[in-house]
Design a protein around this motif. Structure first.
Motif, short mmCIF file in Angstrom:
data_model
loop_
_atom_site.label_atom_id
_atom_site.label_comp_id
_atom_site.label_asym_id
_atom_site.label_seq_id
_atom_site.Cartn_x
_atom_site.Cartn_y
_atom_site.Cartn_z
N SER A 298 0.83 -1.21 0.00
CA SER A 298 0.00 0.00 0.00
C SER A 298 0.87 1.26 0.00
CB SER A 298 -0.95 0.00 1.20
OG SER A 298 -0.20 0.02 2.41
N ILE A 299 1.99 1.22 0.68
CA ILE A 299 2.92 2.36 0.67
C ILE A 299 3.53 2.53 -0.71
CG2 ILE A 299 5.05 3.25 1.68
CD1 ILE A 299 4.32 1.70 4.23
N PHE A 300 3.84 1.41 -1.35
CA PHE A 300 4.38 1.46 -2.72
C PHE A 300 3.37 2.12 -3.66
CE2 PHE A 300 4.55 -0.71 -6.90
CZ PHE A 300 5.75 -0.17 -7.35
N LEU A 301 2.12 1.70 -3.58
CA LEU A 301 1.09 2.30 -4.44
C LEU A 301 0.89 3.77 -4.13
CD1 LEU A 301 -1.62 -0.49 -4.70
CD2 LEU A 301 0.05 0.21 -6.40
N SER A 302 0.97 4.14 -2.86
CA SER A 302 0.83 5.54 -2.47
C SER A 302 1.98 6.37 -3.05
CB SER A 302 0.82 5.64 -0.95
OG SER A 302 0.85 6.98 -0.54
N ASP A 303 3.20 5.85 -2.94
CA ASP A 303 4.35 6.57 -3.52
C ASP A 303 4.22 6.69 -5.03
OD1 ASP A 303 5.48 6.89 -1.04
OD2 ASP A 303 6.83 5.16 -1.23
N LEU A 304 3.73 5.64 -5.67
CA LEU A 304 3.59 5.66 -7.13
C LEU A 304 2.53 6.68 -7.56
CD1 LEU A 304 4.88 4.16 -9.47
CD2 LEU A 304 2.99 2.55 -9.39
N THR A 305 1.41 6.72 -6.88
CA THR A 305 0.37 7.69 -7.25
C THR A 305 0.81 9.12 -6.92
OG1 THR A 305 -0.76 7.32 -5.14
CG2 THR A 305 -1.53 6.07 -7.04
N ASN A 306 1.57 9.31 -5.84
CA ASN A 306 2.08 10.64 -5.52
C ASN A 306 3.09 11.10 -6.57
OD1 ASN A 306 0.52 10.89 -3.24
ND2 ASN A 306 2.13 10.17 -1.87
N PHE A 307 3.87 10.16 -7.12
CA PHE A 307 4.82 10.51 -8.17
C PHE A 307 4.09 10.99 -9.42
CE2 PHE A 307 7.35 9.19 -11.90
CZ PHE A 307 8.44 10.03 -11.70
N LEU A 308 2.97 10.38 -9.73
CA LEU A 308 2.20 10.80 -10.90
C LEU A 308 1.52 12.14 -10.67
CD1 LEU A 308 0.63 7.36 -11.89
CD2 LEU A 308 2.62 8.49 -12.90
N GLY A 309 1.38 12.53 -9.42
CA GLY A 309 0.72 13.80 -9.11
C GLY A 309 1.68 14.95 -8.87
N THR B 298 4.38 21.56 -6.27
CA THR B 298 4.89 20.66 -5.24
C THR B 298 6.22 21.19 -4.73
OG1 THR B 298 3.88 18.81 -6.43
CG2 THR B 298 5.48 18.26 -4.75
N GLY B 299 6.40 21.18 -3.41
CA GLY B 299 7.61 21.70 -2.81
C GLY B 299 8.82 20.84 -3.12
N SER B 300 9.99 21.45 -2.99
CA SER B 300 11.23 20.73 -3.30
C SER B 300 11.50 19.62 -2.30
CB SER B 300 12.41 21.70 -3.35
OG SER B 300 12.57 22.34 -2.10
N TYR B 301 11.14 19.83 -1.03
CA TYR B 301 11.34 18.79 -0.02
C TYR B 301 10.48 17.57 -0.34
CZ TYR B 301 11.28 16.28 4.37
OH TYR B 301 11.37 15.29 5.32
N ASP B 302 9.22 17.80 -0.67
CA ASP B 302 8.32 16.69 -0.99
C ASP B 302 8.76 15.94 -2.25
OD1 ASP B 302 6.72 17.28 1.18
OD2 ASP B 302 5.43 18.63 0.03
N LEU C 165 11.15 11.16 -4.64
CA LEU C 165 12.13 10.54 -5.53
C LEU C 165 13.05 9.59 -4.75
CD1 LEU C 165 13.06 13.48 -7.89
CD2 LEU C 165 11.64 11.49 -8.38
N GLY C 166 13.38 9.93 -3.52
CA GLY C 166 14.16 9.03 -2.68
C GLY C 166 13.41 7.75 -2.38
N ARG C 167 12.12 7.86 -2.11
CA ARG C 167 11.30 6.67 -1.86
C ARG C 167 11.20 5.80 -3.11
NH1 ARG C 167 9.81 4.59 2.70
NH2 ARG C 167 7.93 3.86 1.74
N LEU C 168 11.05 6.41 -4.26
CA LEU C 168 10.99 5.63 -5.50
C LEU C 168 12.33 4.96 -5.80
CD1 LEU C 168 8.78 7.88 -7.77
CD2 LEU C 168 8.17 5.74 -6.66
#
Length: 86
Positions: free
Chosen positions: A25-36, A41-45, A50-53
């Protein structure tokens, strides 16, 4: 001795697979956030995402490599037993 190494590789691959399933579920959340990601979007986020991916890329690559090498080592042992001429 190589058969033990192959089994250890398969066990590590299984452990990584279970960790991936547990965090799917965390993987899917990171993937959908990457598409968004957008310009607002702030530089920290963005850096965090990108680090999580990058982490997921390394995790899945390691799982795949351990699985492939574990199977190759075990299969190589079986082939030598079946064909003693080699």
């Amino acid at each position: 001795m190589k058969r033990i190494l192959g089994i250890l590789f398969l066990l590590v691959s299984l452990f990584l697979l279970l960790a991936f399933i547990g965090q799917f579920s965390i993987f899917l959340s990171d993937l959908t956030n990457f598409l968004g990601i957008s310009d607002s979007t702030g530089s920290y986020d963005t850096g965090y995402l990108l680090g999580r991916l990058f982490y997921w890329l390394i995790h899945l690559s390691a799982m795949t490599l351990f699985l492939i090498f574990g199977i190759r080592i075990i299969d190589r042992r079986k082939k030598k037993l079946q064909n003693p001429e080699i």
